[in-house]
Design an enzyme around this catalytic site. Structure first.
Site, mmCIF file in Angstrom:
data_model
loop_
_atom_site.group_PDB
_atom_site.id
_atom_site.type_symbol
_atom_site.label_atom_id
_atom_site.label_comp_id
_atom_site.label_asym_id
_atom_site.label_seq_id
_atom_site.Cartn_x
_atom_site.Cartn_y
_atom_site.Cartn_z
ATOM 1 N N ASP A 144 -110.936 23.986 -23.467
ATOM 2 C CA ASP A 144 -110.271 24.885 -22.267
ATOM 3 C C ASP A 144 -110.056 23.845 -21.195
ATOM 4 O OD1 ASP A 144 -111.164 27.147 -23.657
ATOM 5 O OD2 ASP A 144 -113.075 27.358 -22.855
ATOM 6 N N ARG A 204 -100.929 28.394 -23.669
ATOM 7 C CA ARG A 204 -101.309 27.338 -22.527
ATOM 8 C C ARG A 204 -100.283 26.026 -22.807
ATOM 9 N NH1 ARG A 204 -107.879 28.418 -21.950
ATOM 10 N NH2 ARG A 204 -107.564 30.132 -20.623
HETATM 11 C C1 S3P Z 1 -115.578 30.670 -26.094
HETATM 12 C C2 S3P Z 1 -114.984 30.006 -27.321
HETATM 13 C C3 S3P Z 1 -113.534 29.283 -27.058
HETATM 14 C C4 S3P Z 1 -113.277 29.102 -25.724
HETATM 15 C C5 S3P Z 1 -113.553 30.356 -24.843
HETATM 16 C C6 S3P Z 1 -115.005 30.712 -24.792
HETATM 17 C C7 S3P Z 1 -116.907 31.338 -26.402
HETATM 18 O O1 S3P Z 1 -112.848 30.128 -27.778
HETATM 19 O O2 S3P Z 1 -111.868 28.938 -25.534
HETATM 20 O O3 S3P Z 1 -113.286 30.297 -23.506
HETATM 21 O O4 S3P Z 1 -117.616 31.472 -25.460
HETATM 22 O O5 S3P Z 1 -117.495 31.341 -27.678
HETATM 23 P P1 S3P Z 1 -112.534 29.996 -29.529
HETATM 24 O O6 S3P Z 1 -113.768 30.399 -30.074
HETATM 25 O O7 S3P Z 1 -111.340 30.784 -29.545
HETATM 26 O O8 S3P Z 1 -112.171 28.329 -29.518
#
Ligand code: S3P
Length: 425
Positions: free
Chosen positions: A312, A343
């Site tokens: 992120d 992104r």
């Molecule tokens: C998150 C997992 C991540 C992250 C998102 C929050 C989570 O995504 O990018 O902002 O809380 O499990 P991905 O599981 O798709 O990598």
């Protein structure tokens, strides 16, 4: 609405950072499943977390707020209520994907939808393993929301994750809680581990090692009191700004220092940043202080295995790379193309708009710095992390930068612009 930001002459302070988004979602969901009333302190007030609360309320979960505490009356052995209408997950991928897992083993039918961004994000990666467990899903265009889940009796699976995604991992673990037998996950399980840490905190037995996670079905969670630490992905914007701006200093408390979340701090230290951390709590989540002082940065190659722990923060890292001496290169980050916006395209478009240069790959980018940035009209694509990353770029650019749709920061950091003003005044 358009927000204008100019070069910062100073950057100093010790702002209070809002609650962690990932832990807030999990606090609400685990509290909703548990027997008894859970109390979650300092829950993030961002829109994504409100989307999770809205879905849970529609399923009959009572959630109330008093000062810093959110109280969740969990369902325990009772089931969810059949929701009246469609469950609106807003912009939140975590809400939709984790709720797919929560609903997979419950005897109701639910339709989940979201905004223009969320309905373009892939969901088959979640429905596929859940179908193997016995749930029924109907997806739009075979991969997207609106999607309908018909929950039913589930059986455990052995599943090797192909994508290092905590959302997929969490969805399967939520379904595994009500599946017959022991579910085993292997493969790409090294993403953020909040679910593995919080399940035992809510009374579940789970085995998690570096190579395998196993969870026995038929477990009912027990309510607990959870304090949400501050979000390191949110703190990252100020950590980056303090590193960049001459004379910059920053002191933060109560930040989640979970190793699966602070790849950004590790990367910045490798780039020459002056960052110190001090652990003040370890259970259920590592939490502590962060101190930052401005210093010269140099480019680095980010090891691919670090990508999940800073996924992120990559838009911000790209901004910092433009100011670092030498080459910064990232690979293995193709997931950035299916976040709240593409992104990688958004990073490249906006760096170029500011007069910088970047080489884009399907799975990453290369930036050779230092580069002179000039204020420009930033296109956020309604993506909170793009809006905030390029607000930091604006602090080191000549002339004013404008940010379109600045209100999108409310997804994870509703008071971002107020705090930015405080820190630079
Ligand atoms: C998150 C997992 C991540 C992250 C998102 C929050 C989570 O995504 O990018 O902002 O809380 O499990 P991905 O599981 O798709 O990598």
């Amino acid at each position: 609405m358009i927000h204008g930001i100019s070069r910062a002459k100073k950057f100093n302070g010790s702002p209070k950072i809002p609650g962690d988004k990932s832990i807030s979602h999990r606090g609400l969901i685990l509290g909703a499943l548990a027997k008894g009333t859970s109390e979650v302190i300092d829950l993030l007030e961002g829109e994504d977390v409100q989307s999770t609360a809205r879905c849970l309320r529609a399923l009959g979960v009572k959630i109330t707020k008093k000062e810093r505490s959110t109280f969740i009356e969990g369902i325990g052995e009772r089931g969810f209520q059949q929701a009246d209408g469609v469950l609106d997950c807003g912009n939140s991928g975590t809400t939709m994907r984790v709720m797919m897992g929560v609903l997979a083993g419950r005897p109701i039918k639910a339709t989940l939808t979201g905004d223009a961004s969320l309905t373009q994000r892939p969901m088959k990666r979640v429905s596929e393993p859940l179908k193997l467990m016995g749930a029924t899903f109907e997806l739009s265009r075979e991969n997207y929301a609106p999607l309908t889940v018909r929950g039913g009796p589930l059986h455990a699976i052995d599943y090797s994750l192909k994508i290092a995604s905590a959302q997929i991992k969490t969805a399967i673990l939520m379904a595994a809680l009500c599946a017959e037998g022991t579910t085993r996950l292997t493969g790409e399980i090294g993403s953020r581990d909040h679910t593995e840490r919080l399940l035992p905190y809510f009374g579940a037995e789970i085995r998690a090692t570096e190579s395998e996670i196993s969870l026995k079905g038929g477990q009912i969670l027990t309510a607990n009191r959870l304090r949400v630490p501050s979000d390191p992905s949110t703190a990252a914007f100020w950590i980056g700004a303090a590193s960049l701006i001459p004379g910059g200093t920053l002191e933060l408390e109560n930040i989640s220092l979970n190793p699966t979340r602070i790849g950004f701090i590790r990367a910045l230290i490798s780039m020459g940043a002056k960052i110190e951390t001090e652990l003040t709590q370890t259970n259920p989540e590592p939490v502590g202080k962060v101190f930052v002082q401005n210093s010269a940065l140099k480019g680095i190659r980010i090891p691919e295995q670090e990508v999940p722990s800073l996924i992120d923060e990559l838009p911000l890292l790209a901004v910092l790379a433009t100011q670092a001496e030498g080459t910064t290169e990232v690979h293995g980050a193709e997931e950035l193309r299916v976040k709240e916006s593409d992104r990688l395209e958004a990073i490249a478009l906006n760096i170029r708009a500011m007069g910088g240069s970047i080489e884009l790959f399907q799975d990453g980018f290369k930036i050779v710095g230092p580069q002179k940035l000039t204020g420009a009209a930033i296109q956020t694509f309604h993506d909170h992390r793009i809006a905030m990353a390029f607000s930091i770029a604006a602090l080191v650019a000549d002339q004013e930068t404008t940010i379109d749709h600045p209100e999108c920061v409310a997804i994870s950091y509703p008071t971002f612009f107020e705090t930015l003003k405080d820190l630079t005044q």
